[in-house]
Design a protein around this motif. Structure first.
Motif, PDB file in Angstrom:
ATOM      1  N   ARG A 187       0.907  -1.267   0.102  1.00 10.33           N
ATOM      2  CA  ARG A 187       0.047  -0.061  -0.019  1.00 10.33           C
ATOM      3  C   ARG A 187       0.901   1.089   0.203  1.00 10.33           C
ATOM      4  O   ARG A 187       2.001   1.317   0.793  1.00 10.33           O
ATOM      5  CB  ARG A 187      -0.961   0.285   1.423  1.00 10.33           C
ATOM      6  CG  ARG A 187      -2.129  -0.782   1.063  1.00 10.33           C
ATOM      7  CD  ARG A 187      -3.152  -0.525   2.496  1.00 10.33           C
ATOM      8  NE  ARG A 187      -3.626   1.042   2.570  1.00 10.33           N
ATOM      9  CZ  ARG A 187      -4.865   1.201   3.008  1.00 10.33           C
ATOM     10  NH1 ARG A 187      -5.461   0.356   3.440  1.00 10.33           N
ATOM     11  NH2 ARG A 187      -4.932   2.465   3.383  1.00 10.33           N
ATOM     12  N   PRO A 188       0.581   2.267  -0.909  1.00 12.97           N
ATOM     13  CA  PRO A 188       1.550   3.454  -1.000  1.00 12.97           C
ATOM     14  C   PRO A 188       1.576   4.188   0.299  1.00 12.97           C
ATOM     15  O   PRO A 188       2.579   4.886   0.798  1.00 12.97           O
ATOM     16  CB  PRO A 188       1.045   4.275  -2.009  1.00 12.97           C
ATOM     17  CG  PRO A 188      -0.385   3.794  -2.235  1.00 12.97           C
ATOM     18  CD  PRO A 188      -0.391   2.263  -1.860  1.00 12.97           C
ATOM     19  N   ASP A 189       0.298   4.216   1.131  1.00 10.90           N
ATOM     20  CA  ASP A 189       0.390   5.045   2.123  1.00 10.90           C
ATOM     21  C   ASP A 189       1.081   4.335   3.384  1.00 10.90           C
ATOM     22  O   ASP A 189       1.364   5.145   4.380  1.00 10.90           O
ATOM     23  CB  ASP A 189      -1.052   5.520   2.437  1.00 10.90           C
ATOM     24  CG  ASP A 189      -1.855   4.061   2.717  1.00 10.90           C
ATOM     25  OD1 ASP A 189      -1.468   2.938   2.550  1.00 10.90           O
ATOM     26  OD2 ASP A 189      -3.072   4.407   3.324  1.00 10.90           O
ATOM     27  N   ASP A 206       7.221   5.012   3.798  1.00 10.58           N
ATOM     28  CA  ASP A 206       7.586   6.328   4.697  1.00 10.58           C
ATOM     29  C   ASP A 206       9.313   6.285   4.657  1.00 10.58           C
ATOM     30  O   ASP A 206       9.774   5.310   4.448  1.00 10.58           O
ATOM     31  CB  ASP A 206       7.156   6.485   6.000  1.00 10.58           C
ATOM     32  CG  ASP A 206       7.070   5.180   7.006  1.00 10.58           C
ATOM     33  OD1 ASP A 206       8.449   4.772   6.865  1.00 10.58           O
ATOM     34  OD2 ASP A 206       6.295   5.130   7.898  1.00 10.58           O
ATOM     35  N   THR A 263       0.701   9.523  -7.247  1.00 13.77           N
ATOM     36  CA  THR A 263       0.036   9.560  -5.781  1.00 13.77           C
ATOM     37  C   THR A 263      -1.099   8.840  -5.979  1.00 13.77           C
ATOM     38  O   THR A 263      -1.680   8.783  -4.948  1.00 13.77           O
ATOM     39  CB  THR A 263       0.228  10.916  -5.216  1.00 13.77           C
ATOM     40  OG1 THR A 263      -0.701  11.786  -6.114  1.00 13.77           O
ATOM     41  CG2 THR A 263       1.492  11.608  -4.886  1.00 13.77           C
ATOM     42  N   HIS A 264      -1.824   8.850  -7.167  1.00 10.85           N
ATOM     43  CA  HIS A 264      -3.332   8.485  -7.273  1.00 10.85           C
ATOM     44  C   HIS A 264      -3.515   7.198  -8.180  1.00 10.85           C
ATOM     45  O   HIS A 264      -3.956   6.941  -9.337  1.00 10.85           O
ATOM     46  CB  HIS A 264      -3.869   9.396  -7.906  1.00 10.85           C
ATOM     47  CG  HIS A 264      -4.447  10.544  -6.864  1.00 10.85           C
ATOM     48  ND1 HIS A 264      -3.634  11.525  -6.405  1.00 10.85           N
ATOM     49  CD2 HIS A 264      -5.367  10.776  -6.347  1.00 10.85           C
ATOM     50  CE1 HIS A 264      -3.852  12.208  -5.566  1.00 10.85           C
ATOM     51  NE2 HIS A 264      -5.454  11.635  -5.448  1.00 10.85           N
ATOM     52  N   ASP A 293      -8.219   4.899   7.295  1.00 10.83           N
ATOM     53  CA  ASP A 293      -7.918   4.602   5.964  1.00 10.83           C
ATOM     54  C   ASP A 293      -7.465   3.301   5.891  1.00 10.83           C
ATOM     55  O   ASP A 293      -7.211   2.801   4.942  1.00 10.83           O
ATOM     56  CB  ASP A 293      -6.694   5.615   5.334  1.00 10.83           C
ATOM     57  CG  ASP A 293      -7.107   7.041   5.487  1.00 10.83           C
ATOM     58  OD1 ASP A 293      -8.369   7.178   5.185  1.00 10.83           O
ATOM     59  OD2 ASP A 293      -6.269   8.118   5.545  1.00 10.83           O
ATOM     60  N   GLY A 333      -8.255   1.492  -0.032  1.00 14.89           N
ATOM     61  CA  GLY A 333      -7.151   0.576   0.273  1.00 14.89           C
ATOM     62  C   GLY A 333      -6.689  -0.325  -0.534  1.00 14.89           C
ATOM     63  O   GLY A 333      -5.340  -0.238  -0.769  1.00 14.89           O
ATOM     64  N   SER A 388      -5.627   0.924  -4.095  1.00 20.52           N
ATOM     65  CA  SER A 388      -4.574   1.708  -4.212  1.00 20.52           C
ATOM     66  C   SER A 388      -3.156   0.937  -4.322  1.00 20.52           C
ATOM     67  O   SER A 388      -3.133  -0.160  -3.985  1.00 20.52           O
ATOM     68  CB  SER A 388      -4.145   2.683  -2.840  1.00 20.52           C
ATOM     69  OG  SER A 388      -3.901   1.781  -1.952  1.00 20.52           O
ATOM     70  N   THR A 408      -0.198  13.914  -9.338  1.00 23.92           N
ATOM     71  CA  THR A 408      -1.393  13.719  -8.792  1.00 23.92           C
ATOM     72  C   THR A 408      -2.393  13.275  -9.865  1.00 23.92           C
ATOM     73  O   THR A 408      -3.707  13.040  -9.461  1.00 23.92           O
ATOM     74  CB  THR A 408      -2.049  15.011  -8.049  1.00 23.92           C
ATOM     75  OG1 THR A 408      -1.985  16.075  -9.104  1.00 23.92           O
ATOM     76  CG2 THR A 408      -0.912  15.413  -7.007  1.00 23.92           C
TER      77      THR A 408
END
Length: 495
Positions: free
Chosen positions: A17-19, A22, A40-41, A371, A397, A400, A417
């Motif tokens: 998952r990209p989110d 980090d 990002t999308h 999320d 989720g 993505s 974006t």
């Protein structure tokens, strides 16, 4: 372009998952994205399952064109059983059953072969991944190697050389799979053939998410292992004399959400008096059910009244998250089943589509989960439990996915974006290499990620809603240059 692109190396991290990416867990991937490009999308296909998504990556097209409608699906060809894609043998058995027409779209493998450019896939994954990414590659003498299942490797001379030099055991590598896959690429693929396109696919993140959940230490550990390989791949590129002609892409095939509740759709239908099973082998069966995050329903024979009764029953269940069926009329956004949206909006229509797809909804804990998501799941034969991760549906989720790039032909320090999808990767790769994309490759070229001046693109938000039932199925997304990118499917609030 200042530097001609001659080689594209894709590293795939299954289920990332990209989110969750980090600076602490995946600093090398973050550095690559900051120096190069980050979408990002970025989204996957529906159903958001691995083998369907990887076929979409390889063919640049969704299920209604390439024919692989998820990890398992039914084809109305007179056989009673579903088609599975778990192993290499499943693929070839299904292709024989369908008289050589299992995959119906032209792939990267075939396209590169036609122009005489080498192609290679090296995996640390399940046995069905290799044919998904390189279908019929063995017949073209293209390189394919799975460090977890080395018996499936091809060509034989290449496989024998890898066995001699790297001593990969006959039973495969059980630990450090991503590093082993990179070693095969660096030592036994690149020096001999320098492929135009190389794909390294690793499954460890996906496995950890399934077993331990999205907040687990085990998942972070596997993400860190994959990130070390990203760093090693970047260092490898910098050491090559051809580095200015090499582009790197880091991608994933889907995200994950948390299993908040388990359900058996087939059992629920049977308890309500319907004759449902996972196969038509039983004469009394009226409908075949495909499990997962999106339950597929195929009727034995065309029966609009029965189909509407099934849809009405499922609509009233607490786990109902939306209904989809093939368009009731050409170009319609509404399905032939009352209260459903058209499967064509999801890229999942066509001859192999079920009579009804019911997306399983969010649990009551979804808002608390934020999320990360908390959803219902029909596990079928998979031994997955609440708290673990899953995918396959239309939650934001699990739709993505990751797309980052660095190197020849790609922009520097560019964050996009603009929505993109896994079906856009193959057309973009071919564009970078200067190779025309085949007619079945319907994804678009992501020019906003290339070294060319950024293209001014203005996405348009769209939402579709069903009509005719108390619970309204909603599908939101963005339209870019005629392409619709799904954001989320759900039951509309306030209904």
């Amino acid at each position: 372009m200042p530097n001609e692109v001659r080689h594209v190396v894709v590293m795939g991290i299954d289920g990332l998952r990209p989110d969750l990416v980090d600076d602490i867990t995946m600093p090398n991937l973050v550095d690559l994205a900051r120096a190069g490009t980050w979408s990002t999308h970025h989204k996957t296909v529906f159903p958001s399952e691995t083998r369907g998504a990887l076929t979409a990556l390889a063919t640049g097209s969704a299920a209604e064109i390439n024919g692989i409608a998820g990890n398992q699906f039914y084809v109305r060809d007179g056989f009673p059983e579903q088609i599975f894609t778990e192993t290499t043998h499943d693929w070839y058995a299904a292709d024989e059953r369908l008289e050589g027409k299992l995959v119906e779209a032209i792939s990267l493998s075939e396209t590169l072969h036609r122009v005489g450019r080498p192609f290679a896939v090296i995996a640390s994954s399940g046995p069905g991944v290799l044919p998904a990414l390189n279908w019929r590659g063995a017949k073209r003498d293209q390189v394919g190697f799975n460090v977890r299942h080395p018996q499936t490797a091809h060509p034989h001379a290449f496989a024998a050389r890898v066995h001699r030099s790297l001593k990969i055991p006959a039973g495969g590598v059980s630990a450090d799979g991503p590093k082993a896959a990179l070693k095969v690429f660096e030592q036994e693929v690149w020096p001999y053939s320098k492929p135009a396109v190389s794909i390294l696919w690793c499954t460890e993140v996906d496995s950890a998410a399934h077993l331990y959940g999205l907040g687990s230490d085990q998942l972070r550990e596997k993400m860190q292992h994959c990130d070390e390989v990203v760093g090693a791949l970047m260092a490898w590129r910098e050491a090559q004399p051809e580095r200015d002609s090499i582009a790197l892409l880091v991608v994933s095939d889907h995200g994950h959400v948390t299993i908040g509740g388990l359900v058996s759709v087939a059992d629920s239908l049977c308890a309500a008096g319907f004759k449902a099973a996972a196969s038509f082998a039983y004469p009394a069966t009226d409908m075949l059910v495909r499990p997962g995050r999106a339950a597929g329903i195929w009727l034995r024979k065309d029966d609009p009244i029965l189909l509407q009764e099934v849809a009405s029953f499922m609509t009233e269940q607490e786990w109902f998250g939306g209904a989809f069926s093939c368009a009731g009329a050409p170009a319609s956004n509404h399905g032939r089943v009352e209260g459903s949206l058209a499967l064509e909006l999801l890229g999942a229509g066509g001859a192999r589509a079920p009579d009804l797809f019911v997306h399983l909804g969010n649990t009551v804990d979804d808002d608390v989960a934020g999320d990360m998501g908390s959803v219902y799941y029909d596990a079928g034969d998979y031994n997955l439990r609440p708290g673990g991760g899953t995918h396959g549906g239309l939650h934001r989720g699990e739709l993505s996915a990751v797309l980052a790039g660095y190197g020849a032909g790609l922009g520097r320090g560019r964050v996009s974006t603009t929505p993109s999808a896994i079906t856009d990767i193959a057309p973009t790769i071919l564009s970078l290499l200067g190779i025309p994309q085949p007619r079945t490759m319907t994804g678009r070229v992501l020019r906003e990620l290339t070294m060319d001046a950024p293209v001014k693109i203005e996405p348009v938000s769209e939402e579709f809603r069903s009509i005719g039932t108390r619970k309204v199925t909603a599908l939101s997304g963005m339209r870019v240059m005629g392409h619709f990118y799904m954001s989320e499917g759900r039951i509309a609030r306030g209904t």
